[in-house]
Scaffold this active site. Structure first.
Site: not given
Lengths: 436, 436
Positions: B183, B168, B161, B187, B82
């Site tokens: 968050s 948010r 999420d 995922k 990521h």
């Protein structure tokens, strides 16, 4: 303008402009600010605070969200009093007739009790027939005829405050002095008043026990009032022990009538007269606080204050005989449960919050807004802080109907009254300071 | 348990337990926690933060709000990467085929671009026919066949999420490292992976430009991953200037194919190989990072990485000829607009965020989630930081279709490229640190 940008600004410690605050409050009714945006903003305000101008702008926008009553058609200065609440605090019932008898117009919109704190409306409703739910036309009419009127909040007054109050209650954002101040003042200023006398409590039974916080609250509310062109003054008063000798709805009506007859307990009479004197001074009826104080005392001595109370009770549907024979007219509890001293000495403390909790358990107050109230129950003190007491002597009497939670209430109340072996303890002063 | 008490606890700086966090996240779906309560809680979290255990519990509860994919039926270690996002950051497209060719199973769920930051899904969709919207059955199937799969978030993954992300965004509560970390990780961990390599950017074009904040984000995400039993490591990398020589969706596919052929720019190739090597090491395929690095390089040299890319493109409906003749297959912009040097010297800076904004104006990125993307447009750099440049020489070329906002884009891009008269400026390092 976007709500999210304004939330970010406050989150980062910025200052919202009057226009931004008006946009946010206006967005409640129009729907362009979502409830979840308001709750995030409320938490950011709890965190970052609001300055004087922001707090005044918030109050003003909340006030303007509903009807701002126009009392200009009624001659005379309109002055109200607001107390931050306590246990045994029935001064409204005494000072409103006193001030009215002295020539002040007193348009009083009050609230209900919650938790350990009593509420003026609940007390009034223990008078058979008394109707606190007048509409704004009746409100004006009773005020014009009696010089005082005693009602609950109407749906037209500050609907944004109702929304924000519910939101704060559900999101742990109650404890913020700017938010508390704006909420109180938005409702009070919408009544159509020219001035407001504030009774800000501190000590064990107060909403804000800490004196510094109470002073901050007083200063904030005065700041709002003056920003919006209203006269404002505050007395900082002691809520360590319950005010007067009675706490409980009908009991407090009884004690108020006694005080209007000049037979009330010293602390309650002193505070009621001082607050009424501030109202008389603010209305311009007397030139000095000393002259206003004497004027207030005279309304008790000549019976004119009690007469005003009788008039307003009759005008609002209540039984005016409560002023002549309160013990016959008012509901009575079935059982008296004395609290006796285990040791001799002096009363060192009567912890007001615990007393409030104890009588709430008996049914005198509400745990939740939908709880049922029993007007007859409460507590009556034979001793107050500073009084000498002998072992076995009765210090207080609980007035009880439902015995289900009596044991718990009794335990709380007994523990709340502290005795020291010292032969002499100074009594507690009631009025700590004048702010404004 | 009541939401308001938990909000108060966090507001006052307390620590929420795992059970309390599970109650709050569970309340999103069940409705026993209102959206306005969640937004107040989010603001309290922005204010008070969350400790390691709270952050892991939040991530875990969010992950469990939806389906946690079970990939245990597919043999081999599943490792994903990521990146916190940047400009020209196309490493996913390069390292996923490399790692797969080396024997890692790479189940990659990516996002779309927003603002100045590009997104892997948008890049993939510039390949004619490529479908990023596979369901979970197709996802497992492509992974088993190709050793990698490249999809967007499915509705089954971490619905809590999605709710919290939208909340948010609307309440200015995005900027919180625990919330960002939970968050992202909720995922990623729901994908069914055994380990995760993080590319945490800092510098001008990064989501968190400040290096200290980026390190905190990396440490928080690693902490969550390990708390939940996953292998995790992070590279802290430089996003001062765009990565590689191209930014824009089809341009980045072109550059990725070139890199898989061993002809990529140094910074992009180095970072892609290093991240792939971390994945190979994490999967236990090679015993050392050096051996893993050599293995990664070999998959480029022997064409096996490019072959994996070809396979996954074909498996997901795209035209695999993009690997052979990308300029024919990919969309091309109609107009090339050069940016030339006004003075000679060396390139001192190419401010990545401004470049991202410039190409967003051309249509390469989204201003809002519903903005339309033009896959052909973007920017191609002839010079990077440290390169010498002569007055009048081309430093970059804008690829343009719609000229409506060209002037603004050109102005931004020109200002973003800074030239110093110094004859020599050191090039920027890409990999700043390894954390974990």
């Amino acid at each position: 303008m976007r709500a999210v940008d304004l939330i970010r600004k406050k989150r980062d410690g910025g200052t919202l402009t009057t226009e931004e605050i008006a946009f946010l409050v206006g967005g409640i009714e129009s729907g362009h600010v979502a409830d979840y945006q308001w709750s995030a903003l409320l938490m950011a305000i709890v965190w970052r605070g609001m300055d004087k101008a922001e707090t005044a702008a918030l109050c003003d926008a909340m006030m303007r969200s509903g009807e701002v009553v126009d009392l200009s058609g009624i001659p005379g200065a309109k002055v109200d009093k607001h107390s931050t609440g306590g246990v045994g605090d029935k001064t409204s019932l005494i000072l409103a007739p006193i001030a009215a008898a002295a020539g002040v117009m007193v348009p009083m919109v009050s609230g209900r009790g919650l938790g350990h704190t009593g509420g003026t409306l609940d007390k009034l409703e223990s008078i058979p027939g008394f109707d606190v739910n007048l509409d704004l036309t009746e409100y004006r009419d009773v005020l014009a005829r009696c010089g005082l009127v005693l009602i609950g909040q109407t749906p037209e007054i500050a609907p944004a405050d109702k929304f924000l109050y519910a939101m704060r209650d559900a999101t742990a954002t109650v404890e913020s002095i700017p938010l508390i101040s704006a909420s109180i003042m938005s409702k009070k200023l919408a009544e159509g008043i020219d001035g407001l006398v504030l009774d800000v409590k501190c000590g064990h039974g107060a909403f804000l026990p800490d004196e510094a916080k109470a002073r901050e609250l007083a200063a904030t509310m005065i700041g709002i009032g003056r920003s919006l062109g209203k006269k404002c003054v505050a007395l900082l008063t002691n809520m360590e022990q319950p005010l007067g000798r009675m706490a409980g709805n009908a009991l407090e009506i009884y004690e108020s009538v006694e005080t209007l007859k000049g037979r009330g307990p010293q602390d309650l009479a002193d505070l009621s007269i001082e607050l009424a004197a501030e109202m008389i001074l603010m209305a311009g009826i007397e030139p000095s606080i000393e002259a206003a104080r004497q004027r207030a005392v005279r309304t008790i001595e000549d019976g004119s204050a009690l007469e005003r109370f009788r008039q307003v009770i009759a005008a609002q549907g209540g039984d005016p005989a409560v002023c002549d024979d309160p013990l016959r007219v008012l509901p009575q509890a079935r059982k008296m449960v004395p609290i006796t001293a285990k040791t001799g000495g002096s009363v060192a403390a009567i912890k007001a919050r615990d007393i409030g909790q104890a009588i709430m358990l008996l049914g005198a107050g509400r745990e939740r807004m939908d709880s049922h109230i029993d007007p007859a129950v409460g507590i009556q003190f034979e001793k107050k802080v500073g009084d000498p007491v002998a072992a076995g002597e009765t210090m207080a009497v609980l007035h009880v109907n439902n015995e289900m939670r009596l044991a718990h209430a009794l335990e709380l109340a007994e523990a709340a009254i502290e005795i020291t072996p010292e032969p002499s303890v100074p009594p507690l002063g009631v009025i700590l300071d004048r702010i404004g």
